[in-house]
Design a protein around this motif. Structure first.
Motif, PDB file in Angstrom:
ATOM      1  N   ARG A 291       0.851  -1.193   0.000  1.00 14.08           N
ATOM      2  CA  ARG A 291       0.000   0.000   0.000  1.00 14.08           C
ATOM      3  C   ARG A 291       0.881   1.234   0.000  1.00 14.08           C
ATOM      4  NH1 ARG A 291      -3.082  -3.272   3.844  1.00 14.08           N
ATOM      5  NH2 ARG A 291      -4.988  -3.905   2.768  1.00 14.08           N
ATOM      6  N   GLN A 292       0.570   2.142  -0.874  1.00 13.61           N
ATOM      7  CA  GLN A 292       1.317   3.388  -0.946  1.00 13.61           C
ATOM      8  C   GLN A 292       0.781   4.341   0.108  1.00 13.61           C
ATOM      9  OE1 GLN A 292       3.924   4.035  -2.840  1.00 13.61           O
ATOM     10  NE2 GLN A 292       3.864   2.010  -3.759  1.00 13.61           N
ATOM     11  N   HIS A 293       1.647   4.778   0.995  1.00 17.35           N
ATOM     12  CA  HIS A 293       1.258   5.737   2.008  1.00 17.35           C
ATOM     13  C   HIS A 293       1.483   7.146   1.480  1.00 17.35           C
ATOM     14  CE1 HIS A 293       0.749   2.659   5.028  1.00 17.35           C
ATOM     15  NE2 HIS A 293       1.921   2.148   4.691  1.00 17.35           N
ATOM     16  N   SER A 294       0.712   8.045   2.005  1.00 18.73           N
ATOM     17  CA  SER A 294       0.916   9.424   1.594  1.00 18.73           C
ATOM     18  C   SER A 294       2.258   9.900   2.137  1.00 18.73           C
ATOM     19  CB  SER A 294      -0.214  10.303   2.132  1.00 18.73           C
ATOM     20  OG  SER A 294      -0.227  10.247   3.542  1.00 18.73           O
ATOM     21  N   PRO A 295       2.977  10.685   1.375  1.00 20.86           N
ATOM     22  CA  PRO A 295       4.295  11.125   1.841  1.00 20.86           C
ATOM     23  C   PRO A 295       4.174  11.980   3.100  1.00 20.86           C
ATOM     24  CG  PRO A 295       3.670  12.290  -0.152  1.00 20.86           C
ATOM     25  CD  PRO A 295       2.633  11.237   0.078  1.00 20.86           C
ATOM     26  N   GLN A 296       5.048  11.700   4.047  1.00 16.71           N
ATOM     27  CA  GLN A 296       5.029  12.445   5.297  1.00 16.71           C
ATOM     28  C   GLN A 296       6.103  13.524   5.255  1.00 16.71           C
ATOM     29  OE1 GLN A 296       5.518   9.626   8.409  1.00 16.71           O
ATOM     30  NE2 GLN A 296       3.510   8.720   8.135  1.00 16.71           N
ATOM     31  N   SER A 297       5.853  14.602   5.942  1.00 14.04           N
ATOM     32  CA  SER A 297       6.826  15.682   5.960  1.00 14.04           C
ATOM     33  C   SER A 297       7.986  15.302   6.862  1.00 14.04           C
ATOM     34  CB  SER A 297       6.184  16.971   6.450  1.00 14.04           C
ATOM     35  OG  SER A 297       5.803  16.827   7.801  1.00 14.04           O
TER      36      SER A 297
END
Length: 77
Positions: free
Chosen positions: A29-35
């Motif tokens: 699963r692709q996670h949203s990029p975190q800062s």
């Protein structure tokens, strides 16, 4: 008479095989990029400010020692 050979390929074989391959494939699963908060400028400014405050509090002279003087000064007086 019809033969019941288990090696015969029926009509739904390809669909079942494709479904089974899809089910057995690892789920990535692709996670949203975190800062990267540690590299942001507000965090760096906060860490710099904290280091300055800690440095000042550690290296500043003790105010009680300055106010009372040395023990030898009290004995001599």
């Amino acid at each position: 008479m019809r033969e019941n050979n288990p090696l015969n390929v029926d009509a739904g074989y390809a669909a079942r095989k494709a479904w089974l391959k899809q089910e057995q494939r690892p789920q990535v699963r692709q996670h949203s990029p975190q800062s990267n908060f540690e590299q942001s400028w507000p965090c760096r400014i906060g860490l710099l400010f904290a280091a300055i405050v800690i440095g000042i509090s550690v290296f500043s002279p003790d105010p009680q020692f300055e106010a009372h003087g040395t023990h030898a000064a009290h004995v001599a007086a």
